[in-house]
Design a protein around this motif. Sequence first.
Motif, mmCIF file in Angstrom:
data_model
loop_
_atom_site.group_PDB
_atom_site.id
_atom_site.type_symbol
_atom_site.label_atom_id
_atom_site.label_comp_id
_atom_site.label_asym_id
_atom_site.label_seq_id
_atom_site.Cartn_x
_atom_site.Cartn_y
_atom_site.Cartn_z
ATOM 1 N N LEU A 25 23.148 34.519 78.443
ATOM 2 C CA LEU A 25 22.319 34.486 79.669
ATOM 3 C C LEU A 25 20.898 33.981 79.378
ATOM 4 O O LEU A 25 19.941 34.442 79.984
ATOM 5 C CB LEU A 25 22.275 35.855 80.339
ATOM 6 C CG LEU A 25 23.629 36.483 80.702
ATOM 7 C CD1 LEU A 25 23.410 37.806 81.433
ATOM 8 C CD2 LEU A 25 24.458 35.536 81.566
ATOM 9 N N ARG A 26 20.787 33.076 78.438
ATOM 10 C CA ARG A 26 19.497 32.526 77.986
ATOM 11 C C ARG A 26 18.548 33.600 77.431
ATOM 12 O O ARG A 26 17.330 33.450 77.479
ATOM 13 C CB ARG A 26 18.799 31.741 79.105
ATOM 14 C CG ARG A 26 19.621 30.567 79.610
ATOM 15 C CD ARG A 26 18.799 29.565 80.403
ATOM 16 N NE ARG A 26 19.667 28.514 80.912
ATOM 17 C CZ ARG A 26 20.264 28.527 82.101
ATOM 18 N NH1 ARG A 26 20.055 29.531 82.925
ATOM 19 N NH2 ARG A 26 21.044 27.542 82.471
ATOM 20 N N GLY A 27 19.144 34.671 76.896
ATOM 21 C CA GLY A 27 18.319 35.664 76.207
ATOM 22 C C GLY A 27 18.293 37.014 76.876
ATOM 23 O O GLY A 27 17.815 37.142 77.990
ATOM 24 N N ILE A 73 21.007 33.714 73.092
ATOM 25 C CA ILE A 73 21.621 32.653 73.907
ATOM 26 C C ILE A 73 22.491 33.190 75.041
ATOM 27 O O ILE A 73 22.831 32.438 75.951
ATOM 28 C CB ILE A 73 22.440 31.646 73.053
ATOM 29 C CG1 ILE A 73 23.635 32.305 72.369
ATOM 30 C CG2 ILE A 73 21.545 30.952 72.023
ATOM 31 C CD1 ILE A 73 24.552 31.300 71.653
#
Lengths: 362, 362
Positions: free
Chosen positions: A121-123, A119
């Motif tokens: 930086l969105r992965g 999660i």
Amino acid sequence: MEKTIPVVTKSHSYEIRIVTQGLANLLGEIQRVWSPRKIALITDENVGPLYAAKVQQQLSKGGFAVQLITIPAGEASKSWEFLEKIIQQLAAGHFSRHDGVLALGGGVVGDLAGLAASIYLRGIAFIQVPTSLLAQVDSSVGGKTAIDLPTGKNLVGTFYQPDLVLIDPAVLTTLKRRSLVEGYGEVVKCAALVGGNFWQLTGNIENYQAIRQAAAELIEASVRFKAQVVAADETESHQRQLLNFGHTLGHAVEQAAAGRLFHGEAVAIGLYQLSRLFERRHLTAAKTTAQIAVRLKAVGLPLSDPQLGTPAFYQALQHDKKISNQQLTLIYLKQIGQPDFYRRPLNQIITWLQQELLTTGK
Amino acid sequence: MEKTIPVVTKSHSYEIRIVTQGLANLLGEIQRVWSPRKIALITDENVGPLYAAKVQQQLSKGGFAVQLITIPAGEASKSWEFLEKIIQQLAAGHFSRHDGVLALGGGVVGDLAGLAASIYLRGIAFIQVPTSLLAQVDSSVGGKTAIDLPTGKNLVGTFYQPDLVLIDPAVLTTLKRRSLVEGYGEVVKCAALVGGNFWQLTGNIENYQAIRQAAAELIEASVRFKAQVVAADETESHQRQLLNFGHTLGHAVEQAAAGRLFHGEAVAIGLYQLSRLFERRHLTAAKTTAQIAVRLKAVGLPLSDPQLGTPAFYQALQHDKKISNQQLTLIYLKQIGQPDFYRRPLNQIITWLQQELLTTGK
């Protein structure tokens, strides 16, 4: 020993490497998949003192910049609080989308670090180096990440596949007996689902020392099976549910025991008790349960617990996250190597359990 | 008007429906994709009073059990605190993997509800009903979810595609002027990237009232473009970065302004300023910036801000999450409809900005 097991999922493909003394060459293993970057090395207060310094040294030599993050050992760290702390440290360290997270530890470290990596930086990139038998055969394989809520375990998480899982069976020498044995509970579960040679292999484990001697083989067989199931059904819409064999009763007794039972111990109880009930109904072939019991008892795993059948046990069962439309799906064995689904209304299953546990004891 | 735009991504395929008065038939729209189930209807204190009761009524009539969750309006709700609160309410309501989350609101509601849906039980079903122009043309399309950290916006989130996005242009009648106008900032961005008829269309918007009149067309053109970009590159590894046109300078000035600027206003400033700098270097065709300025000024969007070039502005720029290896990628236009990448060391870009902002003013 050096084995490479490819994992091909819809979202991401990567390798699981089982390499004896692999931790001593972690740098080489990581260089197979990552260019030099910042790495958040996440570990806990048990594993960190044993291995973190050496890992940090190796990685620094290879041009990686390592930021060490140590969490307290134990399930209580799988919480919002520690998830937020890790994310804060990634942000404070200005980790970018091109940096990575490395989990060095057991299931708690892997689940928590994986969720943070998925999660932030969105992965961002993620590598697992599991150091407990439970994590090596089960939780590090398949991309499940999680934290717990007060109302239940693993209620928050993601499916997030790593770039590499490096398993070094040699680290099991520093693992405590009870942890080694609980991991073997998951091995017996896999072997019962697979049958054949794998089941035979567990038949040779006659005491807990034998687990360590056969560890590389046991890990390989478990991981090959799990990787194949996950490839077929990454997000557990159907086939992956087979891996829940023993887990429905196991989770309930684990929660009712409130920390007294290790996860793998609860799974052992779940395997045995569930198999016993289905065998009494002639849905499971005669003598299957006895074969399971022999394997679990050989290493000192429990077959029962005082919490079985208590109000707390049924309370936990009713909140099982596999319940949908008040129906519960149990996994049982027609015989060793032949699992199947058993879907019934929750109430019906609870009534059955209550009768059986009263009639036959635990 | 009724338009269906398919979105095909690696992870999940679904439809974006643009339906005038669609909210009045929300039940029918939801029944296209969901069987009866529990729905967490997440909205905010502005949108809830306008629409939540009617939505709840409709859904209940269709056999859905609705649990209303209302968050305070505004960016401050995109926080760990509200993420945790929503998840707690899903757990307390015993939401299962077969239930769903419906976001009814602007970008804040959509981003937060989407993140909650994506991590609760490792992901449950999700539908977006965006009610601001910004959310309708931008944030509801493409599966980005997020919360903010003290150190920056959208630093925690997931890529998580919904089962449906329902856009009802009729709800814009209740949207405040400033919010309508900021959404148009993202429309101008899309039109400048696409060129052609879409760019012509924005040429006809000569005042803010015209945005509302042409809303359905503007939304459709923006969404078609964005859906196509997202389908080609769901997780922003390359092509999707084009959508960041104007956003690097925009985010920096937005953060430096500490809440005074709306996101779409900051993007307008970013679009204009960046285009101006590239045009002075002859990388952008002559008169491009003037065409952009005409469109932004027509509806009252700002072209500059006192925070441009302040220490807080450069501070924010240095923490842009698109920076990797101290390199920053800017998106610029060779001409209208012809975007390109401009990747340079961060220091070089900052020096350039400092010189330009000193020489030519803002």
